[in-house]
Design a protein around this motif. Structure first.
Motif, short mmCIF file in Angstrom:
data_model
loop_
_atom_site.label_atom_id
_atom_site.label_comp_id
_atom_site.label_asym_id
_atom_site.label_seq_id
_atom_site.Cartn_x
_atom_site.Cartn_y
_atom_site.Cartn_z
N ARG A 126 0.84 -1.22 0.00
CA ARG A 126 0.00 0.00 0.00
C ARG A 126 0.87 1.26 0.00
O ARG A 126 0.60 2.20 -0.74
N LEU A 127 1.93 1.27 0.84
CA LEU A 127 2.81 2.42 0.90
C LEU A 127 3.53 2.63 -0.43
O LEU A 127 3.66 3.77 -0.91
N THR A 128 3.97 1.56 -1.07
CA THR A 128 4.65 1.67 -2.36
C THR A 128 3.69 2.19 -3.43
O THR A 128 4.06 3.04 -4.25
N LEU A 129 2.45 1.72 -3.43
CA LEU A 129 1.46 2.22 -4.39
C LEU A 129 1.15 3.70 -4.16
O LEU A 129 1.00 4.48 -5.11
N LEU A 130 1.06 4.11 -2.89
CA LEU A 130 0.84 5.54 -2.59
C LEU A 130 2.00 6.40 -3.10
O LEU A 130 1.78 7.49 -3.63
N ASN A 131 3.23 5.92 -2.90
CA ASN A 131 4.39 6.66 -3.41
C ASN A 131 4.33 6.78 -4.93
O ASN A 131 4.65 7.84 -5.50
N ALA A 132 3.96 5.69 -5.62
CA ALA A 132 3.86 5.73 -7.08
C ALA A 132 2.77 6.70 -7.53
O ALA A 132 2.96 7.48 -8.47
N LEU A 133 1.62 6.69 -6.86
CA LEU A 133 0.53 7.61 -7.20
C LEU A 133 0.92 9.06 -6.95
O LEU A 133 0.58 9.96 -7.73
N PRO A 137 -6.31 6.30 -1.06
CA PRO A 137 -5.99 7.66 -1.52
C PRO A 137 -7.16 8.28 -2.29
O PRO A 137 -8.04 7.59 -2.78
N GLU A 138 -7.13 9.59 -2.36
CA GLU A 138 -8.15 10.35 -3.10
C GLU A 138 -7.42 11.41 -3.91
O GLU A 138 -6.49 12.05 -3.42
N PHE A 139 -7.83 11.60 -5.15
CA PHE A 139 -7.22 12.62 -6.01
C PHE A 139 -8.03 13.90 -5.94
O PHE A 139 -9.26 13.87 -6.00
N VAL A 140 -7.33 15.02 -5.82
CA VAL A 140 -7.96 16.33 -5.84
C VAL A 140 -7.36 17.09 -7.03
O VAL A 140 -6.16 17.35 -7.07
#
Length: 189
Positions: A41-48, A73-76
């Motif tokens: 999850r942390l690696t995916l958050l860093n990539a996003l 995560p949420e995109f703004v």
């Protein structure tokens, strides 16, 4: 954005890889799955977050931010400001306001001094007459008033700038020419 489906897919891929290694590898993969979920999850958050930074660089002055709400995560997205529509009238008004104002025309001659007027017949080439009419219209005057102003301005110039030259005509008549030192501006019989 729900990361659970991506973490589950990673868990399945690890299980498939462990099957090839036998029972010990499968048991090891099952023990590692729980601690690897947080790291995945942390690696995916860093990539996003890195992807959002790249998009923001291309979208500037707009932006894309990644915010964490709970475990997902949420995109703004902040779009760039909309360009103002082109207003031709405002652009023309701004150009006209920036244009330097021409000097005021010379004052109209004061004809009250002598109390009368004289009639003069003036012959002009057609192209000069057309230019005189254009100039009079531009100044908001009649052709006569414009010619009176032009002649008064020429006559009232200081002697150093405009003088009078007398010449004898072919038939012995007298001609007077008003000149400015660089050329003649008109002839009178």
């Amino acid at each position: 954005m729900n990361l659970t489906q991506y973490v589950d897919q990673l868990r399945q891929e690890l299980a498939v890889a462990a099957e090839a290694g036998g029972d010990e590898a499968r048991a090891l993969a099952e023990r590692l799955t729980a601690p690897l979920e947080s790291a995945a999850r942390l690696t995916l958050l860093n990539a996003l977050s890195a992807a959002a930074d790249e998009i923001t660089a291309d979208l500037a002055p707009g932006s894309v931010d990644v915010r964490l709400r709970g475990v997902d995560p949420e995109f703004v997205v902040t779009p760039p400001p909309a360009a103002e529509p082109f207003d031709a009238q405002a652009e023309y008004a701004a150009l006209m306001a920036a244009r330097p104002t021409p000097p005021p025309p010379p004052a109209a001659p004061d004809l009250a001094d002598d109390g009368g007027t004289a009639r003069v017949n003036l012959r002009l080439p057609a192209h000069v007459k057309a230019r005189v009419e254009e100039a009079a219209n531009r100044d908001g005057l009649s052709v006569n008033a414009w010619l009176v102003r032009a002649v008064s301005g020429a006559v009232d110039q200081p002697e150093g700038r405009a003088g009078r030259a007398d010449t004898a005509g072919a038939a012995g008549g007298r001609r007077e020419a008003w000149h400015s030192g660089t050329g003649f501006t008109g002839w009178v019989r």
